[in-house]
Write a protein that holds these residues in place. Sequence first.
Motif, short mmCIF file in Angstrom:
data_model
loop_
_atom_site.label_atom_id
_atom_site.label_comp_id
_atom_site.label_asym_id
_atom_site.label_seq_id
_atom_site.Cartn_x
_atom_site.Cartn_y
_atom_site.Cartn_z
N ILE A 163 -0.32 22.02 -1.24
CA ILE A 163 -1.24 23.23 -1.80
C ILE A 163 -1.90 23.69 -0.61
N SER A 218 -1.13 15.94 -7.98
CA SER A 218 -2.32 16.55 -8.72
C SER A 218 -2.55 15.77 -10.02
N ASN A 265 2.54 16.66 -11.62
CA ASN A 265 3.47 17.52 -11.20
C ASN A 265 4.69 16.71 -10.74
N HIS A 311 4.71 22.37 -6.81
CA HIS A 311 3.94 23.44 -7.43
C HIS A 311 4.63 24.64 -7.29
#
Length: 450
Positions: free
Chosen positions: A41, A55, A59, A63
């Motif tokens: 991220i 997360s 996840n 992502h």
Amino acid sequence: MDKQDWIADDLKYVWHPFTQMKQYEGDEKPICIVKGEGIYIEDIEGNRYMDSVSSWWVNSLGHAQPRLAKALYEQACAIEQVIFAGFTHKPAISLAKKLITLVNNRLKHVFYSDNGSTAIEVALKMAYQYWQLKGKASKKKFIAFENAYHGDTLGAVSVGGIDMYHKVYRPLLFDIIREKSPYCYRCPCGKEKEHCRLECLQGVEEILKARHDEIAAVIIEPLIQAAGGMIMYKAEYLTKLRELCDAYQVLLIDDEVAMGFYRTGKLYAYEHAGIVPDIVCSAKALTAGFLPLAVTLCTDELYYAFYDEDKDGLKTFYHGHSFTANPLACAVANENLAILQEMNMEEYLKPKILAFKRGLEKFRDYPHVGDIRQWGMVSAVEIVKDKRTKECFAYEEQIGKKIYSAGLRRGVLLRPMWNCMYFMPPYVITEEEIDSLLRLAYDSMREVLG
Ligand SMILES: *Cc1c(COP(=O)(O)O)cnc(C)c1O
């Protein structure tokens, strides 16, 4: 707006979950994320963080996965949401059908809701009403475990067993029967692993024997009590628990919210135990972490107890949420299942699970590492003050928080729970990335503990 403005507005307007907001009066502020790719991220200043906790465990495929994004967009252009009573839609139908196929038709029906907590509420209400409908109205109680976590709505909190989170709400909750946590490292029966005969289940057996007429169901997190500190136990425990539930006619509710969809290396964790629960709750990775969606799966036996002419309206299952079976979430879940199948997930994960097993060895000799444990793609290191006595660091020492900060400085998101540092990354993490994650975690721990 620049970074400072965003953060100022965040702290002015937003109340974050599980967070003491006053902590942000210090130097460390919430990190404003603008994008993500794979296991990373990226924040508003371009700093990247390895997302070692998926997360908050949702996840699974990385992502901003392009195929999931596309499935979401295409569904949004067709129908984004529709009432789910009296109406239905293709994404929900095909998802339900696939989910039932995946459990080899051992569970037969899918009830949709929005998140893990609601999936649990559905399961509890379903189990309770089932016995009412079967003419065994005295079966009203649930057995749940110390250190259990089943979500944050009040029904889910009632069966939760983590004092730090749950104690303050006790006066609001329904009464349950609490049993020992199968915490192998700190065995509640004082046994060593090699000599374990599942003594910690004796209490369950005794209570079932004495009070099965009052008990509707046992609810458990399979193989790992996750939020309780990645407490892990043997698959045989679940096998034996299933036998006990069968022997005493009590339902088994399996909370796969965190472990479902290959976290433990198999689609559902219960598969390791060779059992089938009566009710299975699943959420988090169901949509690979894209959108909130949950399912509660049940057997024909449960479903048909509610199935009737409905002359008096008493056999209906009165539960539903505004966004029940949201088409966007269902479309993403369908695409997720397609990807998992194409990738042959069980095989795909094997070398990664081994890479964790290998890599964790370097933690073993560290003086403050009390226990190393792993089930599939979940692994954990329990940090102790004294290895011999297993004494913990006091809460005030804030070991977890310090490791969190040390991790962030190295570009890795670690989020220890109490004294348990754990790894639960998206499945697309490479073996090299696993090595570097473990190295960064080790260095972060050493920076804090010396
Ligand atoms: C996260 C979790 C829940 C609750 O799910 P939410 O989507 O956060 O409501 C329930 N059970 C387990 C085992 C979980 O880990």
